[in-house]
Enzyme design. Structure first.
Site, PDB file in Angstrom:
ATOM      1  N   LYS A 247      86.341 -95.179   4.963  1.00 28.27           N
ATOM      2  CA  LYS A 247      85.846 -96.535   4.663  1.00 28.27           C
ATOM      3  C   LYS A 247      86.882 -97.268   3.800  1.00 28.27           C
ATOM      4  O   LYS A 247      88.069 -97.108   3.999  1.00 28.27           O
ATOM      5  CB  LYS A 247      84.483 -96.470   3.985  1.00 28.27           C
TER       6      LYS A 247
ATOM      7  N   SER B  18      75.181 -88.629   5.900  1.00 24.69           N
ATOM      8  CA  SER B  18      75.030 -87.735   4.751  1.00 24.69           C
ATOM      9  C   SER B  18      75.305 -86.266   5.105  1.00 24.69           C
ATOM     10  O   SER B  18      74.590 -85.362   4.651  1.00 24.69           O
ATOM     11  CB  SER B  18      73.646 -87.904   4.120  1.00 24.69           C
TER      12      SER B  18
END
Ligand code: PEP
Length: 250
Positions: free
Chosen positions: A11, A213
């Protein structure tokens, strides 16, 4: 048999120097691993430096996005051939954060998948439902729409290397992981849907990654499911120790 792929999505984290530092620390931790593919997707400014640092390793470089034109007056955009020139092999397309914050649609995803294929990049096309959609019983219709539209006009020959990442939006960066049964059910659906659209040979060979996650503690149970072929990892890919432990799932 499908070779597992563990991919890290950094990211908007890590400068080139921080990325190189990571790559140098990761290299000895994953040395000699060749029964699974590994990919790291840094932000654009770090691609070249991280790609250079990963060169002596078996870890491949990926980008987090691309634009569909080959070049031109498109301020702020990055062309497929620029990614290739930086050493990229993979490109993530249609991540939910891009759909949510940057106006990515199934149509822009489709254009980007075509551009990636033309440039010889492996597209990692992201799909997944929001929490509201899941609660409304819309998970499969949403996946159906994202896949059908994202791959429209493409043929199996173009997509031999296609990777799909199933990332339930409610599980990204939230600490909530889909149960292994929820993930397997969605992966099975995606594979059978791709079989209907593009044929069973492509669908059976296609890798479907789970994202949301993923951590060293839950990767092994996810990878034990028959239709989960790897993971797209956000937060836990930022530290060499946690990422390498995910890579080394058993
Ligand atoms: C992602 O960025 O694709 C992702 C799944 O993030 P996280 O692992 O942090 O949930």
């Amino acid at each position: 048999m499908r070779k597992p792929l563990i991919a890290g999505n950094w990211k908007m984290y890590k400068t080139p120097a921080e990325g190189v530092d990571f790559a140098r620390q990761l290299a000895p931790l994953v040395d000699g691993i060749n029964d699974r593919d590994i990919m790291i997707a840094p932000a654009f400014p770090a691609l070249e430096a991280v790609g250079g640092a990963l060169k002596p390793t078996s870890v491949a470089l990926g980008a987090q996005d691309l634009f569909w034109e080959a070049d031109g007056a498109y301020t702020g955009q990055v062309a497929p051939r620029m990614l290739v020139a930086c050493g990229c092999r993979y490109v993530i397309i249609g991540h939910s954060e891009r759909r949510q914050y940057f106006g990515e649609t199934d149509e822009t995803v489709r254009r980007k998948v075509i551009a990636a294929v033309k440039a010889g990049l492996v597209p990692v096309m992201c799909v997944g439902e929001t929490e509201k959609e899941r609660e409304a019983g819309q998970t499969f219709p949403i996946l159906d729409k994202q896949i059908k539209n994202g791959l429209k006009d493409l043929i199996a020959d173009d997509l031999a290397a296609l990777v799909i990442a199933y990332e339930p939006v409610w599980a990204i960066g939230t600490g909530k992981t889909a149960t292994v049964d929820q993930a397997q059910e969605a992966h099975r659906f995606i594979r059978s849907h791709v079989a209907e659209l593009l044929g069973s040979t492509l669908a059976e060979g296609m890798r479907i990654l789970y994202g949301g996650s993923v951590k060293p503690e839950n990767i092994s149970e996810l990878m034990a499911m028959p239709d989960i072929d790897g993971a797209l990892v956000g937060g836990a890919s930022l530290k060499p120790d946690s990422f390498s432990r995910i890579v080394k799932f058993n």
